[in-house]
Design a protein around this motif. Structure first.
Motif, short mmCIF file in Angstrom:
data_model
loop_
_atom_site.label_atom_id
_atom_site.label_comp_id
_atom_site.label_asym_id
_atom_site.label_seq_id
_atom_site.Cartn_x
_atom_site.Cartn_y
_atom_site.Cartn_z
N LEU A 42 8.05 12.75 3.93
CA LEU A 42 8.85 11.55 4.07
C LEU A 42 10.32 11.86 3.80
N THR A 43 11.20 11.07 4.43
CA THR A 43 12.64 11.18 4.21
C THR A 43 13.17 9.84 3.74
N ALA A 44 14.47 9.80 3.46
CA ALA A 44 15.09 8.54 3.01
C ALA A 44 15.05 7.47 4.10
N GLU A 45 14.90 7.88 5.34
CA GLU A 45 14.82 6.92 6.44
C GLU A 45 13.39 6.50 6.74
N SER A 46 12.47 7.47 6.76
CA SER A 46 11.09 7.15 7.11
C SER A 46 10.35 6.45 5.97
N ILE A 47 10.86 6.54 4.76
CA ILE A 47 10.18 5.87 3.64
C ILE A 47 10.34 4.35 3.72
N ILE A 48 11.28 3.90 4.53
CA ILE A 48 11.50 2.45 4.67
C ILE A 48 10.27 1.78 5.26
N ASP A 49 9.67 2.41 6.27
CA ASP A 49 8.48 1.82 6.91
C ASP A 49 7.32 1.72 5.92
N LYS A 50 7.18 2.71 5.05
CA LYS A 50 6.11 2.66 4.06
C LYS A 50 6.37 1.57 3.02
N ALA A 51 7.63 1.40 2.65
CA ALA A 51 7.96 0.37 1.66
C ALA A 51 7.80 -1.03 2.24
N ILE A 52 8.11 -1.20 3.52
CA ILE A 52 7.93 -2.52 4.15
C ILE A 52 6.46 -2.90 4.21
N ALA A 53 5.59 -1.91 4.37
CA ALA A 53 4.15 -2.17 4.48
C ALA A 53 3.49 -2.44 3.14
N LEU A 54 4.22 -2.37 2.03
CA LEU A 54 3.64 -2.63 0.72
C LEU A 54 3.18 -4.08 0.60
N LYS A 55 2.10 -4.27 -0.15
CA LYS A 55 1.54 -5.60 -0.36
C LYS A 55 1.64 -6.05 -1.82
N SER A 56 2.05 -5.15 -2.72
CA SER A 56 2.14 -5.50 -4.13
C SER A 56 2.96 -4.44 -4.84
N ILE A 57 3.30 -4.76 -6.09
CA ILE A 57 3.94 -3.80 -6.98
C ILE A 57 2.98 -3.50 -8.12
N GLY A 58 3.29 -2.50 -8.90
CA GLY A 58 2.43 -2.17 -10.03
C GLY A 58 2.40 -0.68 -10.28
N GLY A 59 1.73 -0.30 -11.37
CA GLY A 59 1.65 1.09 -11.75
C GLY A 59 0.30 1.70 -11.49
N VAL A 60 -0.66 1.41 -12.36
CA VAL A 60 -1.99 2.00 -12.28
C VAL A 60 -3.01 0.87 -12.30
N THR A 61 -4.04 0.98 -11.45
CA THR A 61 -5.09 -0.02 -11.37
C THR A 61 -6.36 0.52 -12.03
N ASP A 62 -7.50 0.00 -11.64
CA ASP A 62 -8.77 0.44 -12.22
C ASP A 62 -8.98 1.94 -12.01
N ARG A 63 -9.62 2.56 -12.99
CA ARG A 63 -9.92 4.00 -12.99
C ARG A 63 -8.64 4.84 -12.88
N ASN A 64 -7.55 4.28 -13.40
CA ASN A 64 -6.27 4.99 -13.42
C ASN A 64 -5.82 5.42 -12.02
N THR A 65 -6.10 4.57 -11.04
CA THR A 65 -5.68 4.86 -9.68
C THR A 65 -4.25 4.38 -9.48
N PRO A 66 -3.32 5.23 -9.08
CA PRO A 66 -1.92 4.81 -8.90
C PRO A 66 -1.77 3.94 -7.65
#
Length: 285
Positions: A42-66
């Motif tokens: 990923l680059t500083a430009e291509s990471i935008i598409d991944k960030a737009i597709a996010l559905k939530s924020i947070g750190g670690v979920t069940d079973r310490n899954t990031p």
């Protein structure tokens, strides 16, 4: 390697920027499927598409899954985008999770002075966001997330760098005092009230003065007492006043004069001749 920081990267807070995330969580991110599939090359430009597709924020979920959010935050620590690029991320108001990711990275890497100057204006955003944590999801607001970045020590399961108190920066660094949104709204309302535009609208108002209206009403009432009869008589399309008086003065049963005066076929000369003939007949008898 994919897990190493780029060459020529600057140290942040005296160390490798990736070390801002704890080693345990960082190792979980490296082993996650999302990191291996979605965050590769990923680059500083291509990471935008991944960030737009996010559905939530947070750190670690069940079973310490990031979460994907914290994985992209680690990728930004590897890339170290320039400040202008991060500002462009924040200006994309229609993508709230992209703004949240940029705000989280700024809180991790920037100095305390810049953190207050950049993040505080973002508290005007009141949109809802989903927070992924162990046990499911919860709702928060964008302004609450920014407030947590400025006040709390741990956000999204990440220990944040120490932030200098605002009062100290106001005394030493010359940071401007914080202005609440209510004070800004009151100032805007006062400026609108004192603007020449508002005065112009007031001067254009068609409502007359109360004194003038009272004087006009009194003058109209006085003048109407003396001129009501003549005014209504002149405007009425009915018969004249003299004719109405002559009709009213006659007897109720004597309808001969009224109908003769109204009929246009009988002239007044003929009526006088008929009356003289009747008098002569009565005298002969």
């Amino acid at each position: 390697m994919a897990n190493s920081t780029l060459r020529g990267a600057k140290s942040v807070h005296g160390g490798n920027p990736q070390y801002l995330i704890e080693k345990v969580i960082r190792a979980r991110i490296y082993d996650s499927l999302y990191w291996k599939e979605q965050c590769f090359a990923l680059t500083a430009e291509s990471i935008i598409d991944k960030a737009i597709a996010l559905k939530s924020i947070g750190g670690v979920t069940d079973r310490n899954t990031p979460t994907p959010f914290i994985s992209l935050a680690l990728k930004l620590l590897q890339l170290q985008p320039e400040k202008e690029i991060l500002i462009e991320y924040l200006l994309a108001e229609e993508f709230k999770y992209l703004r949240a990711l940029a705000a989280f990275y700024i809180r991790l890497t920037f100095r305390s002075m810049e953190v207050y100057e950049i993040l505080e204006p973002l508290m005007k955003d009141y949109r809802k966001m989903r927070v992924a944590h162990s046990g499911g999801y919860s709702l928060t607001y964008f302004d609450e997330f920014i407030d947590d970045l400025l006040t709390k020590e741990r956000v999204c399961d990440i220990i944040l760098p120490r932030l200098t108190q605002r009062s100290v920066l106001e005394e030493t660094e010359g940071l401007e005092p914080r202005r609440s949104l209510l004070e800004e709204e009151e100032r805007e309302a006062r400026s609108d009230a004192s603007s020449p535009r508002s005065q112009r609208y007031i001067s254009r108002s068609p409502s007359p003065d109360l004194r003038d209206s009272r004087g006009r009403s009194r003058s109209r009432s006085v003048s109407s007492n003396g001129s009501d009869r003549s005014r209504y008589i002149s405007r009425s399309p009915s018969r004249s006043r003299s004719r109405s008086r002559s009709i009213d003065s006659g007897e109720e049963g004597d309808t001969r004069g009224r109908y003769i005066s109204r009929s246009p076929s009988v002239s007044p000369d003929r009526m006088l001749v008929d009356e003289e003939d009747e008098e002569k007949l009565e005298g002969d008898v």
